[in-house]
Design an enzyme around this catalytic site. Structure first.
Site, short mmCIF file in Angstrom:
data_model
loop_
_atom_site.label_atom_id
_atom_site.label_comp_id
_atom_site.label_asym_id
_atom_site.label_seq_id
_atom_site.Cartn_x
_atom_site.Cartn_y
_atom_site.Cartn_z
N ARG A 30 43.07 50.27 37.03
CA ARG A 30 43.27 50.22 35.79
C ARG A 30 42.30 51.12 35.00
O ARG A 30 42.71 51.91 34.11
CB ARG A 30 43.86 48.95 35.21
N LEU A 60 45.84 49.52 43.91
CA LEU A 60 46.82 48.55 43.69
C LEU A 60 47.16 48.52 42.18
O LEU A 60 46.22 48.42 41.33
CB LEU A 60 46.08 47.26 44.17
N ASN A 96 47.75 46.07 40.37
CA ASN A 96 47.34 45.02 39.50
C ASN A 96 45.87 45.05 39.54
O ASN A 96 44.96 43.93 39.16
CB ASN A 96 47.76 43.72 39.98
N CYS A 97 45.20 45.91 40.31
CA CYS A 97 43.51 46.10 40.29
C CYS A 97 43.14 46.66 38.82
O CYS A 97 43.16 47.42 38.27
CB CYS A 97 43.35 46.88 41.45
N ASP A 98 41.93 45.57 38.38
CA ASP A 98 41.48 45.98 37.09
C ASP A 98 40.59 47.46 37.35
O ASP A 98 40.66 48.05 36.33
CB ASP A 98 40.37 45.04 36.86
#
Length: 125
Positions: free
Chosen positions: A15, A8, A10-12
């Site tokens: 990232r 995803l 927006n998943c840390d």
């Protein structure tokens, strides 16, 4: 040889994995599986490689905790596929799929160092 990284946007953790791959110049393609739905056949094959559906999903996620109890016990591959299609955040992230078909889930610096030979850019396995 490159790798597809599914997760995803927006998943840390996703990232962190993408930053690690970039830092060590590992060629990869990122696929946000909310935007690009994964075929049920692929989900089934990938889950089998990591130890089955139970290993494939993240039971610690808020998405899992908020599911009604009846949805937490899919009885077939089709039911699991439908659940993951409706709730892609349930897949443990990131999910790496190599050109040779190997699958790896999750991210840690040490885990990626074992998975990738960062000195030459080649992969172990």
């Amino acid at each position: 040889m490159g790798v597809n990284v599914y997760g995803l946007d927006n998943c840390d953790t996703c990232r962190k994995a993408r930053n690690w791959l970039g830092r060590f110049k590992v060629e990869f393609q990122f696929v946000d599986y909310r935007a690009h739905k994964i075929a049920p056949e692929s989900l089934k094959a990938w889950s089998a490689q990591v130890g089955g559906w139970d290993a494939f999903i993240n039971r610690a996620s808020p998405t899992w905790r908020n599911l009604p109890p009846a949805r937490k016990s899919p009885g077939s591959d089709a039911e699991w596929s439908l659940l993951l299609r409706e709730h892609p955040a349930l897949v443990r992230r990131p999910l790496l799929v190599f050109a040779d078909g190997r699958v790896h889930q999750g991210f840690s610096d040490n885990g990626f160092k074992k998975l990738f030979d960062v000195k030459s850019g080649a992969m172990h396995g």
